[in-house]
Enzyme design. Structure first.
Site, PDB file in Angstrom:
ATOM      1  N   ASP A  42       0.824  -1.208   0.000  1.00 12.34           N
ATOM      2  CA  ASP A  42       0.000   0.000   0.000  1.00 12.34           C
ATOM      3  C   ASP A  42       0.859   1.261   0.000  1.00 12.34           C
ATOM      4  OD1 ASP A  42      -2.345  -1.495   0.002  1.00 12.34           O
ATOM      5  OD2 ASP A  42      -2.467  -1.536   2.190  1.00 12.34           O
ATOM      6  N   VAL A  65      13.430  -7.195   2.193  1.00  6.29           N
ATOM      7  CA  VAL A  65      14.849  -7.513   1.985  1.00  6.29           C
ATOM      8  C   VAL A  65      15.379  -8.505   3.010  1.00  6.29           C
ATOM      9  CG1 VAL A  65      15.310  -5.294   0.876  1.00  6.29           C
ATOM     10  CG2 VAL A  65      15.672  -5.531   3.350  1.00  6.29           C
ATOM     11  N   SER A 144      25.288   5.798   7.494  1.00  7.97           N
ATOM     12  CA  SER A 144      24.859   6.796   8.471  1.00  7.97           C
ATOM     13  C   SER A 144      26.068   7.392   9.156  1.00  7.97           C
ATOM     14  CB  SER A 144      23.960   6.129   9.527  1.00  7.97           C
ATOM     15  OG  SER A 144      23.718   6.999  10.620  1.00  7.97           O
ATOM     16  N   TYR A 157      22.165  -0.486  15.307  1.00  5.23           N
ATOM     17  CA  TYR A 157      22.117   0.339  14.095  1.00  5.23           C
ATOM     18  C   TYR A 157      23.517   0.810  13.723  1.00  5.23           C
ATOM     19  CZ  TYR A 157      20.656   4.286  11.096  1.00  5.23           C
ATOM     20  OH  TYR A 157      20.476   5.168  10.056  1.00  5.23           O
ATOM     21  N   THR A 192      12.732  12.198   7.885  1.00  3.59           N
ATOM     22  CA  THR A 192      12.131  11.000   7.303  1.00  3.59           C
ATOM     23  C   THR A 192      11.140  10.413   8.303  1.00  3.59           C
ATOM     24  OG1 THR A 192      13.797   9.517   8.250  1.00  3.59           O
ATOM     25  CG2 THR A 192      14.296  10.506   6.089  1.00  3.59           C
TER      26      THR A 192
END
Length: 266
Positions: A42, A65, A144, A157, A192
């Site tokens: 969607d 992924v 990042s 992360y 974001t």
């Protein structure tokens, strides 16, 4: 500047929003054919609808992924319906598990590494044969600031994004002689959905407004972001597009920081 990528074919992962969406838009504006991917059908449809002006040059396939069979199916569909890629932008990622090291579960580590590091590995493995066949290729990994400036409350992360820098550097040494150039882009605190979620949670914790949460985060957590604001996704997308182009024909194995000075080292 004409980036001379008209007629090239690009795939952008995590293209439903944020940096991925803006990268797809910039590449389309430059005349490339773009394949957008994302895990939510969607959200992906909504992204495609927002780019309807480019419908003749735009393809979209939902794919997770973290699922090898889904990535293999994506590669087969793209090969059959679009052809080999010239450009691969590995953008899909999550903030993942947060907290101090002793507070993060094994599941939190596994999920973050699976999306942010192994996801790009799977996608690159699936599409590399076509990139090599063309004799001209570009692979860009979205890393990042955290890769080189780790923060104690988001180590999964940080570790995953550091892994991308090493992966990209290794690939750049392997395939440059075949015309496939590999680089990374390292943003910091871009506007974001991921950082929206972070700032909403911060606002709730501090009993403050969303804008106040951003201001306090910049002041307390990112003091070297000299422009004093979140970056815009298109500001990252334009750097990615440059690295995907003939204008970057002598750039290989590099990491471009798009971070307002956030990384406090040379």
């Amino acid at each position: 500047m004409d980036l001379n990528i008209r007629g090239r074919t690009a795939l952008v992962t995590g293209a439903s929003s944020g940096i991925g969406f803006e990268t797809a838009r910039v590449l389309l504006n430059e005349g490339a054919t773009v394949v957008m991917t994302g895990p939510d059908p969607d959200e992906l449809k909504d992204a495609v609808d927002r780019l309807s002006a480019f419908k003749d040059s735009l393809f979209a396939y939902d794919a997770d992924v973290t699922v090898a069979s889904a990535v293999d199916r994506l590669a087969a569909d793209v090969a059959a319906e679009v052809g080999d890629l010239d450009i691969l932008v590995n953008n899909a990622g999550i903030h993942g598990a947060g907290g101090l090291f002793h507070e993060i579960s094994q599941e939190g580590w596994d999920r973050t590494i699976d999306v942010d590091l192994m996801g790009p590995v799977r996608v690159t493995r699936a599409f590399l044969p076509g990139l090599r066949r063309g004799g001209w290729g570009r692979i860009v990994f979205v890393s990042s600031e955290d890769a080189v400036q780790p923060y104690e409350d988001e180590l999964p992360y940080c570790a995953a994004k550091a892994g991308l820098l090493s992966l990209a550097r290794g690939l750049s040494r392997t395939y440059a002689s075949e015309g496939v150039l590999v680089n990374t882009v390292s943003p910091a605190f871009i506007a974001t959905p991921m950082t929206d979620e972070m700032m909403s949670a911060r606002a709730k914790e501090q009993n403050s407004t969303f804008d106040e949460a951003i201001a306090s985060f910049l002041r307390e957590e990112r003091p070297f972001m000299e422009l004093g604001r979140r970056g815009r996704p298109e500001e990252v997308a334009h750097v990615i597009a440059f690295l995907c182009s003939d204008a970057a024909s002598f750039v290989n194995g590099s990491n471009y920081r798009v971070d307002s000075g956030s990384v406090a080292t040379i």
